[in-house]
Enzyme design. Sequence first.
Site, PDB file in Angstrom:
ATOM      1  N   GLY A   1      22.421   9.254  -4.157  1.00 63.41           N
ATOM      2  CA  GLY A   1      21.189   8.659  -4.818  1.00 63.41           C
ATOM      3  C   GLY A   1      20.210   8.463  -3.683  1.00 63.41           C
ATOM      4  O   GLY A   1      19.395   7.646  -3.575  1.00 63.41           O
TER       5      GLY A   1
ATOM      6  N   ALA B   1      17.764  13.528  -1.682  1.00 57.62           N
ATOM      7  CA  ALA B   1      18.430  14.672  -2.510  1.00 57.62           C
ATOM      8  C   ALA B   1      18.746  14.573  -3.693  1.00 57.62           C
ATOM      9  O   ALA B   1      18.557  15.231  -4.606  1.00 57.62           O
ATOM     10  CB  ALA B   1      19.569  15.385  -1.470  1.00 57.62           C
TER      11      ALA B   1
ATOM     12  N   SER C   1      26.312   4.884  -4.223  1.00 58.58           N
ATOM     13  CA  SER C   1      26.960   3.602  -4.009  1.00 58.58           C
ATOM     14  C   SER C   1      25.892   2.891  -3.055  1.00 58.58           C
ATOM     15  O   SER C   1      25.477   3.513  -1.959  1.00 58.58           O
ATOM     16  CB  SER C   1      28.245   3.977  -3.098  1.00 58.58           C
ATOM     17  OG  SER C   1      28.440   2.880  -2.152  1.00 58.58           O
TER      18      SER C   1
ATOM     19  N   VAL D   1      15.859   7.506   6.549  1.00 61.58           N
ATOM     20  CA  VAL D   1      14.756   8.026   7.589  1.00 61.58           C
ATOM     21  C   VAL D   1      14.224   9.410   6.639  1.00 61.58           C
ATOM     22  O   VAL D   1      14.811   9.848   5.851  1.00 61.58           O
ATOM     23  CB  VAL D   1      15.087   8.541   8.581  1.00 61.58           C
ATOM     24  CG1 VAL D   1      15.064   7.309   9.834  1.00 61.58           C
ATOM     25  CG2 VAL D   1      16.380   9.370   8.878  1.00 61.58           C
TER      26      VAL D   1
ATOM     27  N   LYS E   1      -1.299  14.900   4.866  1.00 65.06           N
ATOM     28  CA  LYS E   1      -0.829  15.265   6.049  1.00 65.06           C
ATOM     29  C   LYS E   1      -1.225  16.938   6.097  1.00 65.06           C
ATOM     30  O   LYS E   1      -1.205  17.540   5.143  1.00 65.06           O
ATOM     31  CB  LYS E   1       0.784  15.251   6.152  1.00 65.06           C
ATOM     32  CG  LYS E   1       1.217  16.160   7.389  1.00 65.06           C
ATOM     33  CD  LYS E   1       2.745  16.288   7.252  1.00 65.06           C
ATOM     34  CE  LYS E   1       3.496  16.987   8.472  1.00 65.06           C
ATOM     35  NZ  LYS E   1       4.744  17.222   8.346  1.00 65.06           N
TER      36      LYS E   1
ATOM     37  N   LEU F   1      20.989  16.635   3.152  1.00 65.83           N
ATOM     38  CA  LEU F   1      21.859  16.691   4.340  1.00 65.83           C
ATOM     39  C   LEU F   1      23.575  17.147   4.102  1.00 65.83           C
ATOM     40  O   LEU F   1      23.845  17.653   5.014  1.00 65.83           O
ATOM     41  CB  LEU F   1      21.927  15.342   4.799  1.00 65.83           C
ATOM     42  CG  LEU F   1      20.338  14.862   5.254  1.00 65.83           C
ATOM     43  CD1 LEU F   1      20.783  13.074   5.608  1.00 65.83           C
ATOM     44  CD2 LEU F   1      19.855  15.614   6.350  1.00 65.83           C
TER      45      LEU F   1
ATOM     46  N   THR G   1      11.362  19.776   7.502  1.00 63.73           N
ATOM     47  CA  THR G   1      11.903  20.859   6.631  1.00 63.73           C
ATOM     48  C   THR G   1      12.712  20.255   5.713  1.00 63.73           C
ATOM     49  O   THR G   1      13.185  21.224   4.744  1.00 63.73           O
ATOM     50  CB  THR G   1      12.170  22.111   7.559  1.00 63.73           C
ATOM     51  OG1 THR G   1      13.233  21.725   8.345  1.00 63.73           O
ATOM     52  CG2 THR G   1      11.094  22.864   8.051  1.00 63.73           C
TER      53      THR G   1
ATOM     54  N   ILE H   1      13.113  17.933   3.361  1.00 66.59           N
ATOM     55  CA  ILE H   1      12.667  17.680   2.044  1.00 66.59           C
ATOM     56  C   ILE H   1      12.395  19.150   1.185  1.00 66.59           C
ATOM     57  O   ILE H   1      12.565  19.267   0.215  1.00 66.59           O
ATOM     58  CB  ILE H   1      11.501  16.656   1.920  1.00 66.59           C
ATOM     59  CG1 ILE H   1      12.386  15.216   2.163  1.00 66.59           C
ATOM     60  CG2 ILE H   1      11.081  16.467   0.469  1.00 66.59           C
ATOM     61  CD1 ILE H   1      11.395  14.116   2.160  1.00 66.59           C
TER      62      ILE H   1
HETATM   63  C1  LIG Z   1      16.020  11.184  12.504  1.00 63.93           C
HETATM   64  C2  LIG Z   1      15.767  11.952  11.270  1.00 63.93           C
HETATM   65  C3  LIG Z   1      14.390  12.382  10.592  1.00 63.93           C
HETATM   66  C4  LIG Z   1      14.308  12.710   9.481  1.00 63.93           C
HETATM   67  N1  LIG Z   1      12.751  13.320   9.493  1.00 63.93           N
HETATM   68  C5  LIG Z   1      12.510  13.956   8.251  1.00 63.93           C
HETATM   69  C6  LIG Z   1      11.216  14.179   7.916  1.00 63.93           C
HETATM   70  O1  LIG Z   1      10.209  13.702   8.425  1.00 63.93           O
HETATM   71  N2  LIG Z   1      11.230  15.040   6.646  1.00 63.93           N
HETATM   72  C7  LIG Z   1      11.856  15.484   6.073  1.00 63.93           C
HETATM   73  O2  LIG Z   1      11.752  16.227   5.081  1.00 63.93           O
HETATM   74  N3  LIG Z   1      13.276  15.115   6.384  1.00 63.93           N
HETATM   75  C8  LIG Z   1      13.708  14.235   7.366  1.00 63.93           C
HETATM   76  N4  LIG Z   1      14.998  14.082   7.670  1.00 63.93           N
HETATM   77  C9  LIG Z   1      15.882  14.313   6.604  1.00 63.93           C
HETATM   78  C10 LIG Z   1      15.985  13.369   5.565  1.00 63.93           C
HETATM   79  O3  LIG Z   1      16.395  12.042   5.980  1.00 63.93           O
HETATM   80  C11 LIG Z   1      16.894  13.840   4.227  1.00 63.93           C
HETATM   81  O4  LIG Z   1      16.746  15.025   4.118  1.00 63.93           O
HETATM   82  C12 LIG Z   1      16.690  12.888   3.201  1.00 63.93           C
HETATM   83  O5  LIG Z   1      16.556  11.586   3.365  1.00 63.93           O
HETATM   84  C13 LIG Z   1      17.633  13.253   2.007  1.00 63.93           C
HETATM   85  O6  LIG Z   1      18.937  12.631   2.480  1.00 63.93           O
HETATM   86  P1  LIG Z   1      20.164  12.889   1.570  1.00 63.93           P
HETATM   87  O7  LIG Z   1      19.852  12.234   0.143  1.00 63.93           O
HETATM   88  O8  LIG Z   1      20.780  14.333   1.645  1.00 63.93           O
HETATM   89  O9  LIG Z   1      21.308  12.049   1.812  1.00 63.93           O
HETATM   90  P2  LIG Z   1      21.545  10.387   2.040  1.00 63.93           P
HETATM   91  O10 LIG Z   1      19.840   9.655   2.206  1.00 63.93           O
HETATM   92  O11 LIG Z   1      22.485   9.743   3.202  1.00 63.93           O
HETATM   93  O12 LIG Z   1      22.143   9.910   0.851  1.00 63.93           O
HETATM   94  C14 LIG Z   1      23.562  10.112   0.560  1.00 63.93           C
HETATM   95  C15 LIG Z   1      23.859   9.445  -0.820  1.00 63.93           C
HETATM   96  O13 LIG Z   1      25.208   9.529  -1.061  1.00 63.93           O
HETATM   97  C16 LIG Z   1      25.811   8.479  -1.376  1.00 63.93           C
HETATM   98  N5  LIG Z   1      27.179   8.493  -1.177  1.00 63.93           N
HETATM   99  C17 LIG Z   1      27.752   8.882  -0.020  1.00 63.93           C
HETATM  100  N6  LIG Z   1      28.926   8.776  -0.100  1.00 63.93           N
HETATM  101  C18 LIG Z   1      29.548   8.249  -1.380  1.00 63.93           C
HETATM  102  C19 LIG Z   1      30.437   7.984  -2.111  1.00 63.93           C
HETATM  103  N7  LIG Z   1      31.866   8.090  -1.528  1.00 63.93           N
HETATM  104  N8  LIG Z   1      30.509   7.655  -3.288  1.00 63.93           N
HETATM  105  C20 LIG Z   1      29.374   7.458  -3.901  1.00 63.93           C
HETATM  106  N9  LIG Z   1      28.118   7.624  -3.362  1.00 63.93           N
HETATM  107  C21 LIG Z   1      28.216   8.107  -2.122  1.00 63.93           C
HETATM  108  C22 LIG Z   1      24.948   7.283  -0.576  1.00 63.93           C
HETATM  109  O14 LIG Z   1      25.367   6.218  -1.440  1.00 63.93           O
HETATM  110  C23 LIG Z   1      23.740   8.020  -0.723  1.00 63.93           C
HETATM  111  O15 LIG Z   1      23.050   7.364  -1.967  1.00 63.93           O
HETATM  112  C24 LIG Z   1      15.298  13.246   8.708  1.00 63.93           C
HETATM  113  C25 LIG Z   1      16.370  12.923   9.207  1.00 63.93           C
HETATM  114  C26 LIG Z   1      16.861  12.392  10.505  1.00 63.93           C
HETATM  115  C27 LIG Z   1      18.237  12.155  10.722  1.00 63.93           C
END
Ligand SMILES: Cc1cc2nc3c(=O)[nH]c(=O)nc-3n(C[C@H](O)[C@H](O)[C@H](O)COP(=O)(O)OP(=O)(O)OC[C@H]3O[C@@H](n4cnc5c(N)ncnc54)[C@H](O)[C@@H]3O)c2cc1C
Length: 509
Positions: free
Chosen positions: A15, A18, A42, A50, A81, A336, A347, A349
């Site tokens: 959640g 993504a 979770s 971030v 932006k 991610l 890139t 998002i």
């Molecule tokens: C330093 C940094 C800077 C960034 N800057 C940018 C930016 O400027 N622009 C941009 O587009 N992107 C940026 N990004 C990327 C951006 O942070 C991610 O693409 C975005 O936040 C999406 O993350 P996500 O949802 O894939 O993963 P996460 O935010 O890590 O979410 C993972 C989810 O999975 C759940 N989960 C994991 N394991 C389990 C489990 N066992 N059981 C239940 N739930 C679980 C967690 O609870 C969480 O809800 C950056 C990343 C970094 C590291």
Amino acid sequence: MAERAGVRRVVIVGGGAAGWMTAAALGRLIAPTGVEVLLIESEEIGTVGVGESTLPHIREFNARLGIDEAEFMRATRATFKLAIEFRDWDRVGDSYMHPFGDFGAPGGGVPFHQYWLAGRAHGDVGELDEYAAPIVAARAARFGPPSSDGRSILSTWDYAYQLDASLYARFLRAFAEKLGVRRVEGRIVDVTQDPASGLIRSVRLERGEVVEGDLFIDCSGFRGLLIEQTLKSGYTDWSHWLPCDRAVATPCRGLGRTEPYTRATAMEAGWRFRIPLQHRVGNGYVYCSAFLEPEAAERALMEALEGEPIAGPNHLRFTAGQRTRNWVANCVSVGLASGFIEPLESTSIYLIQAAITKLIELWPVHAGDPRTAAEFNRQMDLQYERIRDFIILHYKATRRDDSPFWRQVREMDVPDSLAARIELFRETGVVADYRDGLFQHPSWVAVLVGQGITPPVAHPLARAEAPERLVAGLNRLRATIAEAAARLPLQDDYIARHCAYEGGAQSAA
Ligand SMILES: Cc1cc2nc3c(=O)[nH]c(=O)nc-3n(C[C@H](O)[C@H](O)[C@H](O)COP(=O)(O)OP(=O)(O)OC[C@H]3O[C@@H](n4cnc5c(N)ncnc54)[C@H](O)[C@@H]3O)c2cc1C
């Protein structure tokens, strides 16, 4: 659930941005066809926390979902932006911008930079940056929506947002839940696969609940709970080209005007981002751990903050690359979980959005259809590889040699696809066009020229112009762009009038 039956239930794991972007899009576009959408997250694990800078495509995503811009901006405390500024990338003291829009005025026989190159040979025509209206507006902290009149200089830009990604996820959660997406709280501790087909059947939560599904979307972040830990997709590691592997991030209070652009400042062993939102400024140092210790990175970041830090520094690790297969069996990875090419051009998002769009376009007749998976993987590989090349360009095309990090990246070999593009431009000023792929002509020109790759001669059609007419015409255009940008309101005033969050409306006047 039956193996060859159509998809009746989608289970999204995670959640973060993504997960909730996927849930909102499927809730809006797929659920009405009779598919149940469910999201497991979770709170105990949390999100990466971030990710604040976006690309203009996010506007299409929001529009397709029917999201009102002002409501979205208030909820995510977003700013506009228009560009990204790169400081100190080619040489210390330099600055150039990558604009969201075109250089020059609409029309013209050859790309605008060719006229600029031809003009430079005959007189003072200024910098290329002065011919992009979004850059000139951004530097003056001004913003206005682009004109729909394609002949106007005011139509030459596009824009994105700088936003709080956690608030965006929260906003989309409310949006998706209203559309009937069911949220399940809990940590997944086990995954069951069909022994014969390898398809994922169900996941089990810590408290014992078993959740079955037909199609699983892995949005679990870097860990890739389903795509890697269960299905062993593999990871294509690009750290030999993109050696930054850590980041330390901290938000601080903003001072003064809010700029409608993100800044990327090259540092000793990587680069530092600065992203001004309505209520704070996001900051981070993205660096290579082979050349810098975390404590030194944190110190350098803290010293560079313009205002008081609001939250403690968040240290993160990553490996630049992508899952070898983004879709395996009945599991699609998004966000991610599918890969990360470091945040330099904002890139991630966009890649989330691209994966969701392709998933909807290619919606499988049955969840484990290998043909659909292969096509999805082909299209996502193309996206990843083209973004990868564009980002490597920023490191490779540097004249810096003041630290081991910069010496390594300027001397490294790059992918053949990128080497060929750089050489073509260096010799001819031509940017090889992509039919697909995120960064188009003006983006490549901005970075190539910005980092000192200037072709020796312009295109013959641009050189055919009479020199005095060419120089005078360029200088008139420069003045027109400067005047048009100066007439735009300051972004702070624009936000105060249209989309300030409650308690945040502050005019810059
Ligand atoms: C330093 C940094 C800077 C960034 N800057 C940018 C930016 O400027 N622009 C941009 O587009 N992107 C940026 N990004 C990327 C951006 O942070 C991610 O693409 C975005 O936040 C999406 O993350 P996500 O949802 O894939 O993963 P996460 O935010 O890590 O979410 C993972 C989810 O999975 C759940 N989960 C994991 N394991 C389990 C489990 N066992 N059981 C239940 N739930 C679980 C967690 O609870 C969480 O809800 C950056 C990343 C970094 C590291």
